[in-house]
Write a protein that holds these residues in place. Structure first.
Motif, PDB file in Angstrom:
ATOM      1  N   THR A  69       0.785  -1.280  -0.284  1.00 43.20           N
ATOM      2  CA  THR A  69      -0.010  -0.007   0.178  1.00 43.20           C
ATOM      3  C   THR A  69       0.939   1.170  -0.021  1.00 43.20           C
ATOM      4  O   THR A  69       0.593   2.173   0.623  1.00 43.20           O
ATOM      5  CB  THR A  69      -0.893  -0.106   1.194  1.00 43.20           C
ATOM      6  OG1 THR A  69      -0.153   0.219   2.397  1.00 43.20           O
ATOM      7  CG2 THR A  69      -1.874  -1.088   1.317  1.00 43.20           C
ATOM      8  N   SER A  70       2.238   1.177  -0.647  1.00 45.35           N
ATOM      9  CA  SER A  70       2.956   2.116  -0.679  1.00 45.35           C
ATOM     10  C   SER A  70       2.503   3.465  -1.171  1.00 45.35           C
ATOM     11  O   SER A  70       3.033   4.722  -0.885  1.00 45.35           O
ATOM     12  CB  SER A  70       4.543   2.111  -0.982  1.00 45.35           C
ATOM     13  OG  SER A  70       4.323   1.817  -2.280  1.00 45.35           O
ATOM     14  N   CYS A  71       1.486   3.629  -2.197  1.00 38.95           N
ATOM     15  CA  CYS A  71       1.430   4.669  -2.962  1.00 38.95           C
ATOM     16  C   CYS A  71      -0.214   4.863  -3.148  1.00 38.95           C
ATOM     17  O   CYS A  71      -1.087   4.976  -2.178  1.00 38.95           O
ATOM     18  CB  CYS A  71       2.164   4.784  -4.361  1.00 38.95           C
ATOM     19  SG  CYS A  71       2.016   6.374  -5.193  1.00 38.95           S
ATOM     20  N   ASP A  72      -0.498   4.384  -4.439  1.00 46.23           N
ATOM     21  CA  ASP A  72      -1.970   4.632  -4.738  1.00 46.23           C
ATOM     22  C   ASP A  72      -2.639   3.352  -5.230  1.00 46.23           C
ATOM     23  O   ASP A  72      -3.787   3.242  -5.902  1.00 46.23           O
ATOM     24  CB  ASP A  72      -2.547   5.641  -5.791  1.00 46.23           C
ATOM     25  CG  ASP A  72      -1.860   5.399  -6.899  1.00 46.23           C
ATOM     26  OD1 ASP A  72      -0.592   4.816  -7.093  1.00 46.23           O
ATOM     27  OD2 ASP A  72      -2.312   5.932  -7.953  1.00 46.23           O
ATOM     28  N   LEU A  82       4.299   6.927   0.441  1.00 45.91           N
ATOM     29  CA  LEU A  82       3.615   8.000   1.121  1.00 45.91           C
ATOM     30  C   LEU A  82       3.480   7.543   2.615  1.00 45.91           C
ATOM     31  O   LEU A  82       2.848   6.379   2.794  1.00 45.91           O
ATOM     32  CB  LEU A  82       2.357   8.148   0.455  1.00 45.91           C
ATOM     33  CG  LEU A  82       2.370   8.604  -0.900  1.00 45.91           C
ATOM     34  CD1 LEU A  82       0.959   8.799  -1.635  1.00 45.91           C
ATOM     35  CD2 LEU A  82       2.939  10.122  -0.985  1.00 45.91           C
ATOM     36  N   LEU A  83       3.713   8.023   3.736  1.00 46.56           N
ATOM     37  CA  LEU A  83       3.834   7.662   4.928  1.00 46.56           C
ATOM     38  C   LEU A  83       2.288   7.143   5.533  1.00 46.56           C
ATOM     39  O   LEU A  83       2.114   6.271   5.741  1.00 46.56           O
ATOM     40  CB  LEU A  83       4.426   8.796   5.992  1.00 46.56           C
ATOM     41  CG  LEU A  83       4.673   8.350   7.285  1.00 46.56           C
ATOM     42  CD1 LEU A  83       5.501   7.236   7.311  1.00 46.56           C
ATOM     43  CD2 LEU A  83       5.059   9.476   8.249  1.00 46.56           C
ATOM     44  N   GLY A  84       1.083   7.802   5.023  1.00 44.70           N
ATOM     45  CA  GLY A  84      -0.052   7.571   5.581  1.00 44.70           C
ATOM     46  C   GLY A  84      -0.536   6.356   4.760  1.00 44.70           C
ATOM     47  O   GLY A  84      -1.186   5.328   5.474  1.00 44.70           O
ATOM     48  N   SER A  85      -0.091   6.098   3.581  1.00 46.60           N
ATOM     49  CA  SER A  85      -0.487   4.956   2.838  1.00 46.60           C
ATOM     50  C   SER A  85       0.295   3.612   3.158  1.00 46.60           C
ATOM     51  O   SER A  85      -0.138   2.584   3.503  1.00 46.60           O
ATOM     52  CB  SER A  85       0.025   5.081   1.416  1.00 46.60           C
ATOM     53  OG  SER A  85      -0.960   5.989   0.571  1.00 46.60           O
ATOM     54  N   LEU A  86       1.741   3.899   3.515  1.00 47.49           N
ATOM     55  CA  LEU A  86       2.440   2.781   3.937  1.00 47.49           C
ATOM     56  C   LEU A  86       1.942   2.206   5.467  1.00 47.49           C
ATOM     57  O   LEU A  86       1.894   1.256   5.741  1.00 47.49           O
ATOM     58  CB  LEU A  86       3.954   3.179   4.347  1.00 47.49           C
ATOM     59  CG  LEU A  86       4.706   3.313   3.277  1.00 47.49           C
ATOM     60  CD1 LEU A  86       6.010   4.306   3.360  1.00 47.49           C
ATOM     61  CD2 LEU A  86       5.133   2.036   2.479  1.00 47.49           C
ATOM     62  N   THR A 128       3.664  -2.803 -12.685  1.00 47.99           N
ATOM     63  CA  THR A 128       3.102  -1.749 -11.928  1.00 47.99           C
ATOM     64  C   THR A 128       3.081  -2.101 -10.340  1.00 47.99           C
ATOM     65  O   THR A 128       3.376  -3.266 -10.144  1.00 47.99           O
ATOM     66  CB  THR A 128       1.695  -1.573 -12.429  1.00 47.99           C
ATOM     67  OG1 THR A 128       0.965  -2.720 -12.270  1.00 47.99           O
ATOM     68  CG2 THR A 128       1.427  -0.964 -13.751  1.00 47.99           C
ATOM     69  N   ASP A 129       2.820  -1.266  -9.560  1.00 46.60           N
ATOM     70  CA  ASP A 129       2.967  -1.535  -7.998  1.00 46.60           C
ATOM     71  C   ASP A 129       2.071  -2.564  -7.874  1.00 46.60           C
ATOM     72  O   ASP A 129       0.854  -2.779  -8.320  1.00 46.60           O
ATOM     73  CB  ASP A 129       2.486  -0.358  -7.378  1.00 46.60           C
ATOM     74  CG  ASP A 129       3.501   0.734  -7.128  1.00 46.60           C
ATOM     75  OD1 ASP A 129       4.565   0.487  -7.723  1.00 46.60           O
ATOM     76  OD2 ASP A 129       3.056   1.866  -6.633  1.00 46.60           O
TER      77      ASP A 129
END
Ligand code: KG4
Ligand code: ZN
Length: 353
Positions: free
Chosen positions: A13-16, A89-93, A312-313
């Motif tokens: 979940t590091s980004c979107d 992104l900290l909130g995502s991570l 992709t992610d």
């Protein structure tokens, strides 16, 4: 179930992108389940971190449920839980890390922390029922990791030893695609839209500048390209931009692809590595795929571009990196904290060739 066959449950979940996978010790992907948030961010023309983390919160647990149900697995069949803890992104991570810690505690399973870039670098080794790396493709290899967040060249020596021999000094290549798409009104995310619009366009119609064209320098820079595109679009005016859109996209795309491949070829010459991988979201680009395959054939190197869902992610790449670290005896404790930047435990080091 024998340990080697017990999959690891991986969370990314590091980004979107919210992604969950079940992966075996040999890199075999038992199942990969991803939900992207493009439609939620599209009205803003880019990723809104607050929307990203809130959406992970809504989607992650149901996605884990789907992953276990669809693969007919129970938590009792798992060997461990792997989670992306850096960079991003900290909130995502945080959503992924907190969820992974809770599940590890509740299900009494070991927890393994993985670096997101490490995941991209190991994606070429993933396999499934329909795809596998070519025979003999193994460490060490040269990798170009190219996405919306990163553009770097690495020597992938072995698990936990990734030598970065070139990186972008400003924008990532994917970011350069996305910003140009926004400038010409194509929308977000722009890479795939530019790729499509470029079909049939003349790649030499508009000359764009290429930066750092020195064989000794493996770094990238895309900010000059972005500024020159901005000036050109202003000078052309809206009507001319729209009537030349296909040529504009083809020219801009060709500049990025040629830059990436020029640096990749220089890196290959310097490192003399015969195994090469291109990974990350931009490796979906049709021109990059076509040109890199032709280059690899012309110089006889073994090139792997993982299938799109592994480029992709995705959590499959996190699962494989996590499994290898798990087999090496690595365990994260419940005080694991996410980091927006790569830390020393990733094994990513700056190097020179
Ligand atoms: O790896 P990824 O899914 O997420 C990040 O870690 O950034 O990469 C997303 C990036 C975006 O910038 C997107 O525009 C770009 O990959 N991309 C493409 C194509 N498909 C996705 N760029 C060029 N051509 C494409 N076909
Ligand atoms: Zn990524």
């Amino acid at each position: 179930m024998p340990t080697a066959l017990r999959p690891i449950l991986a969370i990314e979940t590091s980004c979107d992108d919210t992604s969950v996978a079940l992966v075996r010790a040999d890199g075999f992907v038992v199942g990969l389940f991803s939900a992207n948030q493009d439609l939620k961010h599209a009205p803003y023309g880019g990723i809104v971190p607050e929307i990203a983390s809130r959406s992970h919160t809504d989607v992650l647990m149901p996605l884990i449920d789907v992953a276990l149900t669809q693969t007919q697995m129970s938590f009792r069949d798992l060997c461990a839980i792997a989670v992306t803890a850096e960079p991003g992104l900290l909130g995502s991570l945080l959503v992924g890390v907190v969820t992974a810690k809770s599940l590890a505690l509740g299900w009494n399973l070991p927890l393994v922390s993985v670096n997101h870039i490490e995941g991209h670098l190991l994606a070429p080794l993933l396999r499934d029922a329909t795809s596998a790396p070519p025979e003999g493709f193994q460490f060490p290899y040269l990798a170009l990791a190219v996405s919306g967040g990163h553009t770097s060249l690495f020597v992938v020596h072995e698990l936990g030893h990734y030598e970065e021999i070139g990186t972008t000094r400003d924008d990532a290549a994917g970011e350069a695609f996305d910003k140009f798409a926004k400038m010409v009104g194509l929308g977000y995310p722009g890479g795939a839209l530019i790729d499509r619009t470029a079909v049939g366009g003349n790649p030499s119609a508009f000359p764009f500048p290429k930066a750092l064209r020195d064989e000794e320098n493996l770094d990238f820079s895309f900010s000059g390209l972005k500024s020159s595109a901005h000036r050109l679009i202003t000078d052309l005016g809206e009507a001319k931009v729209q009537s030349s859109l296909s040529d504009l996209c083809a020219s801009y795309q060709a500049t990025i692809v040629e830059t990436l491949l020029e640096k990749l070829a220089w890196a290959q010459k310097k490192t003399k590595l015969r195994r090469v991988a291109i990974t990350g979201g931009v490796s979906a680009n049709s021109e990059l795929r076509k040109k890199s395959e032709a280059w690899a054939k012309s110089c006889g190197v073994s090139l792997v571009i993982p299938k799109l869902s592994y480029c992709t992610d995705n959590a499959a790449m996190i699962g494989y990196a996590g499994y290898l670290r798990f087999l090496r005896g690595e365990r994260a404790t419940l005080d694991l904290a996410p980091s927006p930047r790569s830390t020393a435990r990733s094994g990513i080091v700056r190097g020179h060739v």
